[in-house]
Design an enzyme around this catalytic site. Sequence first.
Site, PDB file in Angstrom:
ATOM      1  N   ARG A 113      -2.834  40.633 -10.238  1.00 20.98           N
ATOM      2  CA  ARG A 113      -3.711  40.774 -11.203  1.00 20.98           C
ATOM      3  C   ARG A 113      -4.125  41.975 -11.423  1.00 20.98           C
ATOM      4  O   ARG A 113      -4.883  42.477 -12.492  1.00 20.98           O
ATOM      5  CB  ARG A 113      -4.764  39.546 -11.271  1.00 20.98           C
ATOM      6  CG  ARG A 113      -4.384  38.239 -11.556  1.00 20.98           C
ATOM      7  CD  ARG A 113      -5.482  37.195 -11.184  1.00 20.98           C
ATOM      8  NE  ARG A 113      -6.557  37.375 -12.016  1.00 20.98           N
ATOM      9  CZ  ARG A 113      -6.748  36.689 -13.195  1.00 20.98           C
ATOM     10  NH1 ARG A 113      -6.172  35.573 -13.105  1.00 20.98           N
ATOM     11  NH2 ARG A 113      -7.675  36.770 -13.911  1.00 20.98           N
ATOM     12  N   ASN A 120     -15.955  35.964 -12.304  1.00 19.56           N
ATOM     13  CA  ASN A 120     -15.041  36.638 -13.333  1.00 19.56           C
ATOM     14  C   ASN A 120     -15.450  36.675 -14.480  1.00 19.56           C
ATOM     15  O   ASN A 120     -16.071  35.649 -15.079  1.00 19.56           O
ATOM     16  CB  ASN A 120     -13.576  35.877 -13.347  1.00 19.56           C
ATOM     17  CG  ASN A 120     -12.664  36.134 -12.024  1.00 19.56           C
ATOM     18  OD1 ASN A 120     -13.055  36.769 -11.140  1.00 19.56           O
ATOM     19  ND2 ASN A 120     -11.545  35.566 -12.104  1.00 19.56           N
ATOM     20  N   GLY A 121     -15.458  37.774 -15.318  1.00 22.19           N
ATOM     21  CA  GLY A 121     -15.809  37.921 -16.484  1.00 22.19           C
ATOM     22  C   GLY A 121     -16.932  38.919 -16.707  1.00 22.19           C
ATOM     23  O   GLY A 121     -17.136  39.790 -15.891  1.00 22.19           O
ATOM     24  N   GLU A 152       3.417  52.135 -18.711  1.00 27.12           N
ATOM     25  CA  GLU A 152       2.766  51.192 -17.947  1.00 27.12           C
ATOM     26  C   GLU A 152       3.084  51.554 -16.426  1.00 27.12           C
ATOM     27  O   GLU A 152       2.094  51.590 -15.273  1.00 27.12           O
ATOM     28  CB  GLU A 152       3.145  49.821 -17.927  1.00 27.12           C
ATOM     29  CG  GLU A 152       2.482  49.106 -19.102  1.00 27.12           C
ATOM     30  CD  GLU A 152       2.613  47.602 -19.350  1.00 27.12           C
ATOM     31  OE1 GLU A 152       3.941  47.229 -19.254  1.00 27.12           O
ATOM     32  OE2 GLU A 152       1.700  46.740 -18.949  1.00 27.12           O
ATOM     33  N   CYS A 181     -10.366  40.501 -12.321  1.00 22.20           N
ATOM     34  CA  CYS A 181     -10.792  39.842 -11.339  1.00 22.20           C
ATOM     35  C   CYS A 181     -10.154  38.750 -10.667  1.00 22.20           C
ATOM     36  O   CYS A 181      -9.581  37.945 -11.727  1.00 22.20           O
ATOM     37  CB  CYS A 181     -12.239  39.533 -11.332  1.00 22.20           C
ATOM     38  SG  CYS A 181     -13.517  40.916 -11.875  1.00 22.20           S
ATOM     39  N   LYS A 220       6.773  49.758 -21.778  1.00 22.05           N
ATOM     40  CA  LYS A 220       7.342  49.400 -20.084  1.00 22.05           C
ATOM     41  C   LYS A 220       7.039  50.910 -19.336  1.00 22.05           C
ATOM     42  O   LYS A 220       6.652  50.810 -18.145  1.00 22.05           O
ATOM     43  CB  LYS A 220       8.374  48.944 -20.061  1.00 22.05           C
ATOM     44  CG  LYS A 220       8.829  47.590 -20.492  1.00 22.05           C
ATOM     45  CD  LYS A 220       8.174  46.669 -19.496  1.00 22.05           C
ATOM     46  CE  LYS A 220       6.836  46.362 -19.582  1.00 22.05           C
ATOM     47  NZ  LYS A 220       6.627  45.289 -20.879  1.00 22.05           N
ATOM     48  N   LYS A 246      -2.928  41.943 -14.853  1.00 15.69           N
ATOM     49  CA  LYS A 246      -1.927  41.285 -15.235  1.00 15.69           C
ATOM     50  C   LYS A 246      -2.533  40.416 -16.375  1.00 15.69           C
ATOM     51  O   LYS A 246      -1.960  40.182 -17.479  1.00 15.69           O
ATOM     52  CB  LYS A 246      -1.448  40.039 -14.108  1.00 15.69           C
ATOM     53  CG  LYS A 246      -0.526  39.341 -14.650  1.00 15.69           C
ATOM     54  CD  LYS A 246       0.961  40.119 -15.010  1.00 15.69           C
ATOM     55  CE  LYS A 246       2.055  39.277 -15.738  1.00 15.69           C
ATOM     56  NZ  LYS A 246       3.220  39.683 -16.342  1.00 15.69           N
ATOM     57  N   GLU A 250       8.566  48.292 -27.136  1.00 19.80           N
ATOM     58  CA  GLU A 250       8.449  47.704 -26.101  1.00 19.80           C
ATOM     59  C   GLU A 250       8.949  48.381 -24.836  1.00 19.80           C
ATOM     60  O   GLU A 250       8.125  48.369 -23.919  1.00 19.80           O
ATOM     61  CB  GLU A 250       9.178  46.042 -26.081  1.00 19.80           C
ATOM     62  CG  GLU A 250       9.226  45.575 -24.668  1.00 19.80           C
ATOM     63  CD  GLU A 250       7.928  44.960 -24.367  1.00 19.80           C
ATOM     64  OE1 GLU A 250       6.751  45.409 -24.640  1.00 19.80           O
ATOM     65  OE2 GLU A 250       7.885  44.678 -22.824  1.00 19.80           O
ATOM     66  N   TRP A 281     -12.253  43.511 -10.115  1.00 19.16           N
ATOM     67  CA  TRP A 281     -11.458  44.717 -10.903  1.00 19.16           C
ATOM     68  C   TRP A 281     -12.807  45.216 -11.547  1.00 19.16           C
ATOM     69  O   TRP A 281     -13.304  44.745 -12.549  1.00 19.16           O
ATOM     70  CB  TRP A 281     -10.530  44.178 -11.866  1.00 19.16           C
ATOM     71  CG  TRP A 281      -9.675  45.097 -12.642  1.00 19.16           C
ATOM     72  CD1 TRP A 281      -8.684  46.006 -12.402  1.00 19.16           C
ATOM     73  CD2 TRP A 281     -10.026  45.800 -14.149  1.00 19.16           C
ATOM     74  NE1 TRP A 281      -8.125  46.871 -13.357  1.00 19.16           N
ATOM     75  CE2 TRP A 281      -9.265  46.557 -14.328  1.00 19.16           C
ATOM     76  CE3 TRP A 281     -11.172  45.463 -15.211  1.00 19.16           C
ATOM     77  CZ2 TRP A 281      -8.971  47.166 -15.591  1.00 19.16           C
ATOM     78  CZ3 TRP A 281     -10.909  45.896 -16.385  1.00 19.16           C
ATOM     79  CH2 TRP A 281      -9.816  46.849 -16.620  1.00 19.16           C
ATOM     80  N   HIS A 320       8.878  63.113 -40.551  1.00 18.62           N
ATOM     81  CA  HIS A 320       7.905  63.291 -41.214  1.00 18.62           C
ATOM     82  C   HIS A 320       6.692  63.739 -40.193  1.00 18.62           C
ATOM     83  O   HIS A 320       5.503  63.735 -40.706  1.00 18.62           O
ATOM     84  CB  HIS A 320       7.396  61.787 -41.985  1.00 18.62           C
ATOM     85  CG  HIS A 320       8.375  61.460 -42.698  1.00 18.62           C
ATOM     86  ND1 HIS A 320       8.600  61.984 -43.939  1.00 18.62           N
ATOM     87  CD2 HIS A 320       9.390  60.404 -42.605  1.00 18.62           C
ATOM     88  CE1 HIS A 320       9.581  61.601 -44.793  1.00 18.62           C
ATOM     89  NE2 HIS A 320      10.173  60.479 -43.825  1.00 18.62           N
TER      90      HIS A 320
HETATM   91  O1  M6R Z   1      -0.826  37.411 -20.931  1.00 18.39           O
HETATM   92  P1  M6R Z   1      -0.463  37.977 -22.364  1.00 18.39           P
HETATM   93  O2  M6R Z   1       0.952  37.803 -22.781  1.00 18.39           O
HETATM   94  O3  M6R Z   1      -1.476  37.455 -23.312  1.00 18.39           O
HETATM   95  O4  M6R Z   1      -0.815  39.513 -22.240  1.00 18.39           O
HETATM   96  C1  M6R Z   1      -0.820  40.383 -23.119  1.00 18.39           C
HETATM   97  C2  M6R Z   1      -0.752  41.813 -22.754  1.00 18.39           C
HETATM   98  O5  M6R Z   1      -1.951  42.164 -21.871  1.00 18.39           O
HETATM   99  C3  M6R Z   1       0.379  42.015 -21.578  1.00 18.39           C
HETATM  100  O6  M6R Z   1       1.750  41.696 -22.528  1.00 18.39           O
HETATM  101  C4  M6R Z   1       0.487  43.580 -21.337  1.00 18.39           C
HETATM  102  O7  M6R Z   1       0.831  44.465 -22.343  1.00 18.39           O
HETATM  103  C5  M6R Z   1       1.582  43.593 -20.266  1.00 18.39           C
HETATM  104  N1  M6R Z   1       1.173  44.249 -19.005  1.00 18.39           N
HETATM  105  C6  M6R Z   1       3.051  44.435 -20.689  1.00 18.39           C
HETATM  106  O8  M6R Z   1       3.738  44.813 -19.874  1.00 18.39           O
END
Ligand code: M6R
Length: 615
Positions: free
Chosen positions: A27, A100-101, A497, A2, A494, A610, A490, A74, A513
């Site tokens: 976000r 928010n929360g 996502e 949110c 990506k 985000k 990583e 959200w 394995h």
């Molecule tokens: O703001 P932060 O770096 O703490 O966020 C951590 C993860 O939520 C963030 O890296 C998430 O995995 C990304 N969407 C990756 O692209």
Amino acid sequence: MCGIVGYIGNKTACPILIAGLTNLEYRGYDSAGISTIEKNVLSVLKDKGRVNNLKNLSEFNSLKGSVGIAHTRWATHGKPSSVNSHPHLDNSKTFSVVHNGIIENYNELKNFLTNKGFTFYSETDTEVIPNLISYYYQEFPNKNKDVSVFLSAVQKACKELIGSYAIEVISKDFPDYIIVAKKNSPLVIGKGVKENYIASDIPAILEYTKNFYFLEENEFAVISRNNVEFFDSSLNKISKDLKEISWDSNATDKNGFEDYMLKEIYEQPDSIRNTINSRLNENGEYDFSDLKLSKQYLKNINKIYILACGTAMHAGLAVKNTIEKLCNIITQVEVASEFRYRNPLVDSNTLCIFVSQSGETADTLAALNLSKEAGAKTIAITNVVGSSITRLADYSVFTHAGPEIAVASTKAYTCQVTLLNMLAIHLAETLGNCDRELINTLKLNVLSLPNKVQECLNSDDFIKDFASRIYTEKDVFFLGRGIDYTTALEASLKLKEISYIHSEAYPAGELKHGPIALIENGTTVVSIITDKTLTPKSISNTQEVITRGAKTLIITNEHLSNSNFDTIINIPEVHSFVSPILAIIPLQLLAYRISKNKNLDVDKPRNLAKSVTVE
Ligand code: M6R
């Protein structure tokens, strides 16, 4: 997650609120809403869908007034719908609230209020807040227009809330004020001239002001056009310093790029350069003197923990070996959401490093609290000055990536790996028992990164071509040994996502394995090969999947001549400790290009936010 925006001043609030919400779209959200006050009339407009949809609603033009609050939701409690969207009103339509929360005890509160005659219309946890405020407001016999009564009602309501919240409250009885409160969810107040702004994160209002107040846990602020007054949890007045944010407001534009993610990928040479420069003194030496970690302290520490989530955790993994090799200190990297619930062995001789782009991730914040309680020294590595994690940690070291808007983190990751390498070198130099030649090589390598990252961006055309051939696939595998495995992790995240393609990252030697059973004719396997000492092994493992029909993309800084590989992307040579910073660039581009081929929303992938400010 949110997003919150608020405005009080002399301009019409609605366009400012819409612009703020638009800036927060990154976000991730599913509904939006606005509430304004004019002449003691409270108006609310909200619906599921995009912020822009609000403009098409017939009541949009009736949103008058120069005071207002706004929200992007959200969904957590209750599906995305108009009635579940924020703002929420109390039954008497006196108070309007955005939140928010998560209110964990909302069922109990709902029962309590229902027994007192209140009715609930939404499925949300939030709707208890305006009604609780209203309940306590009724307790005051003389509610004649003193804002302290409004504040007391908000404070009494907040006392009942278990969970996390950042709230904005407006009231038709107090049309010249916005009251805000926070607990475990971020909120900033931007100071203007005869006007003030509120937001859940800085980029939302960066175009209006660079001067910010940061609310701490359980604090309240009463905001009018000319003034901001702060109160602690018992409503004692407190004072706060204004902090200036150096981010350029243009940094939140797309600057001619099609998407924020592509812009942020291409910004990496600059963001890495800025991050390196932020820790060099006038003689070009590393300067981490603000950390005050003495040789004696470092000699006594039993281990280093790096705690983070998602991409930030991968940044930690990418430097684990470097710290262990250079400093000879056991370094454990853990997902913060696991660490926080498993009674980890942390004490005053443990150094805990928290990596977070946003500085607001709920799990990382909880791991930080736990480590502090156990007596550990804590360092925050974040991109956002004033964020919750930086305010809590003993020391903060900032990446200088500039605002990262795309949900998929790119430039924050490469800056984190750069900075963590620099920190590792600093710790090794402080300890004084390191290999001087290696340290000098690494320092030169760090300085060369911006130009070498620029070279890696030249791979875009090859990547475009490869992406156009594999974008319809269902599974992709990423392999690497040693540090290359961390890049594989990583790269795989990506791709998942933003392309919604299932992918797995495996240490290349582990494939046989089990997972090799999944490789069949045509399966795409991406192999990362940047550590000379492991190259022959990595090639053998790649050969094994080729034999089983895989087509392969190789990311390497070696001159490989194997004609069995489908595509080879050559990246510049650097020491393997910093190679993840280069090797990830073509793989960020791969995820991006595949997502574009699939016509997906690259910057706002489904279900993701985000900044993950709830557990
Ligand atoms: O703001 P932060 O770096 O703490 O966020 C951590 C993860 O939520 C963030 O890296 C998430 O995995 C990304 N969407 C990756 O692209």
